[in-house]
Design an enzyme around this catalytic site. Structure first.
Site, short mmCIF file in Angstrom:
data_model
loop_
_atom_site.label_atom_id
_atom_site.label_comp_id
_atom_site.label_asym_id
_atom_site.label_seq_id
_atom_site.Cartn_x
_atom_site.Cartn_y
_atom_site.Cartn_z
CB ILE A 209 56.23 40.02 40.12
CG1 ILE A 209 55.30 40.99 39.39
CG2 ILE A 209 55.92 38.59 39.72
CD1 ILE A 209 55.46 40.94 37.87
N GLY A 212 64.61 38.77 44.35
CA GLY A 212 65.75 37.86 44.22
C GLY A 212 66.98 38.41 44.90
CB VAL A 217 60.61 40.79 39.01
CG1 VAL A 217 59.76 40.89 37.74
CG2 VAL A 217 61.96 40.15 38.70
CE LYS A 230 66.48 39.86 37.11
NZ LYS A 230 66.95 38.62 36.44
CG ASP A 333 68.51 29.97 38.23
OD1 ASP A 333 68.23 28.95 38.92
OD2 ASP A 333 68.30 31.12 38.63
#
Length: 573
Positions: A209, A212, A217, A230, A333
């Site tokens: 998906i 990072g 993810v 994750k 964030d």
């Protein structure tokens, strides 16, 4: 500057610092941007002495001088935020850094003794790189030879000392190997997470998906149910630990916070195994993805905005419930990539990778959360586009950093609310909404730098453009504009709390109902403007807003409405 040397010489006898705290000279020239006064405790040294500061986070002083043809002028003096190379020096030995203008050079120094930054020990001789002209007398040839001999002797002495230390360490290690068992590694280093974390054979990985910096993810399935996975590489165990600890806090269950299911070990293949967080999956994707593909009517837009504020208010709140303590948490964030859309069209806040547990007032005595180590850890933030001005220019209030981080979250929340409302066609009765743009994308493009954001949001105090048609679909003509401006205010203390944002949005969503604003609101609220309305409601309609003193982080004088601001291409603060 040079004429004040007599006063600097008096400082060490006038102010005595504790042995474990460094005391430095403190000075900031008028017009210097940013301040380092929050890195220490300013001391009252009397009217006839320069100011001093006692460092909180380091044992290192610094000084900055601007050297021109005529003189050297001090620009800043104070404490550094951490001990870094150069801090071991006993004296202030400046080195050239930048050239702010032709004919001038900024020199900086770091040193590690009390009041060592009161003045520089020397400046480079004429003709050296980076200096605009002659400074001070040249050393005599004999002095240079003696200096070289002294330095050579010190170097040989240092080599001898270093060799002795290495020899002693080797002997100690050999003795411990012979006489004592090898100690077990600490709780983090050398820990076999593949044994501690249970593998889930029924966990299936489907597709990536999002990728990072510390994790990937995936969408997957666990026992036949869709989940988000994750996946952290083994090198990112520290990030996994921190986020897992937050998700496992007692009482951290809320409809508008992504639900944590379990932690595990595994991966999409045998060579990609690592620690995993298994979370609730929201097939509609992130807020960013949803807004790029869809527009939302007034009711749907408010549902997203209100649920987002509710989730953030829950994170920020310190509470006891059913005997369980939930600390206040700053997200740090918030972005449209880290907010997910639920099946009912509301929002859920995710990605607690940078979230931080905040100091509390009612925490149990046995509660010992991990505290951030120094200013750099406190001011760490995520996506630059959503960073508050005080993070961009590093002026965050470090004395009350828990409240300061909540206020920074509110600024990010305001930008997300603006992004949601920008895709509401009911707020543009004369035209359809333009294609989705992130906050500041119209002004700075897709990848703004930190310097560009600082110039726009801090120096020029500009904010995303609010169309005049947004006045129509609010409880009062200026309701939406005031809400956003009260959240992205340049003064962090003037911003609303997340709870008050939630209550203001609830009043916009259900104007016929009464909403318990803090300290109550003495009058009723007016109905929404009709859908075909294209002008300002009649002046006889008096809107109701809560008092600012009840909604803001700090008590403000006057009513909730703001002073009129001049219009421009971007909304000023």
């Amino acid at each position: 500057m040079l004429g004040s040397l007599g006063l600097w010489a008096l400082l060490p006898t006038a102010v005595e610092a504790p042995p474990n705290r460094r005391t430095c000279v403190f000075f900031e020239a008028p017009g210097v941007q940013g301040s380092t006064k929050t890195l220490g405790e300013l001391l009252d040294t009397g009217p006839e002495l320069p100011r001093a500061i006692r460092c909180l986070y380091s044992r290192c002083c610094f000084g900055i001088w601007n050297l021109t043809q005529d003189r050297a002028q001090v620009e800043m003096q104070g404490c550094r935020d951490s001990d870094e190379p150069g801090c071991e020096s006993l004296h202030c030995d400046p080195s050239p850094r930048t050239h702010p203008s032709p004919g001038s050079t900024l020199f900086t120094c770091s040193c590690g003794t009390d009041f060592c930054n009161a003045n520089y020990s020397h400046l480079p001789p004429p003709g050296s790189p980076g200096t605009p002209g002659s400074q001070g007398p040249q050393a005599a040839p004999g002095e240079s030879i003696w200096m070289a001999l002294v330095l050579l002797g010190l170097f040989l002495l240092l080599l001898l000392l270093l060799g002795s230390i290495i020899l002693a360490l080797l002997q100690r290690k050999n003795y411990r190997v012979r006489s004592e068992p090898v100690p077990k590694p600490g709780p983090d280093l050398g820990r076999d997470w593949s044994v501690e974390l249970q593998e889930l054979p029924e966990l299936c990985f489907s597709q990536v998906i999002r990728e990072g910096g510390h994790a990937v993810v995936w969408a997957g399935q666990l026992q036949g149910k869709l989940v988000a996975i994750k996946a952290f590489p083994p090198r990112s165990v520290a990030q996994f630990q921190a986020e897992r600890a937050l998700y496992e806090l007692p009482g951290l269950q809320h409809d508008h916070i992504v639900r944590f299911i379990t932690a595990s070990w595994g991966g999409p293949g045998p060579l990609l195994s690592g620690p995993l967080l298994v979370l609730e999956l929201h097939p509609k994707g992130s807020l960013y993805h949803y807004l790029t593909q869809h527009t939302s009517d007034w009711g749907s837009s408010l549902r997203m905005a209100l649920s987002l504020a509710q989730g953030l208010a829950f994170l920020h709140e310190e509470r006891w419930q059913n005997g369980q303590y939930k600390p206040g948490i700053a997200h740090r964030d918030l972005s449209s990539q880290n907010v997910l859309i639920r099946e009912d069209g509301s929002c859920a806040i995710g990605d607690l990778g940078l979230a931080l547990v905040l100091p509390g007032l009612t925490q149990p005595s046995a509660w010992t959360p991990t505290q951030p180590q120094g200013p750099a850890a406190i001011m760490e933030a995520g996506t630059q586009r959503y960073m508050a001005p005080e993070l961009l220019d590093k002026t965050l209030d470090l004395q009350d950093w828990g409240m300061a981080l909540r206020r920074a979250d509110i600024y990010s929340l305001a930008l997300l609310l603006w992004e949601i409302l920008s895709r509401c066609p009911d707020l543009r009765p004369d035209s359809s909404p333009p294609p989705f743009q992130l906050a500041y994308e119209a002004e700075l493009g897709n990848t703004p730098t930190c310097d560009e954001l600082w110039a726009l949001a801090v120096q020029e105090r500009r904010r995303p453009y609010i169309p005049s048609t947004w006045r129509c679909f609010a409880t009062d003509p200026d309701g939406l504009r005031e809400l956003l401006e009260d959240c992205w205010d340049a003064d962090p203390e003037a911003r609303l709390t997340a709870e008050c944002v939630q209550q203001r949005l609830a009043a916009l969503a259900h104007p016929q109902e009464s909403h318990p604003f803090p300290e109550s609101c003495p009058c009723g609220c007016t109905p929404l403007c009709p859908e075909d309305c294209t002008s300002t409601p009649a002046p006889t309609i008096l809107p109701c807003r809560p008092q600012r003193s009840a909604c803001h982080f700090s008590v403000q004088q006057g009513p909730c409405s703001r002073n009129p601001q001049p219009a421009c291409t971007l909304s000023p603060m």
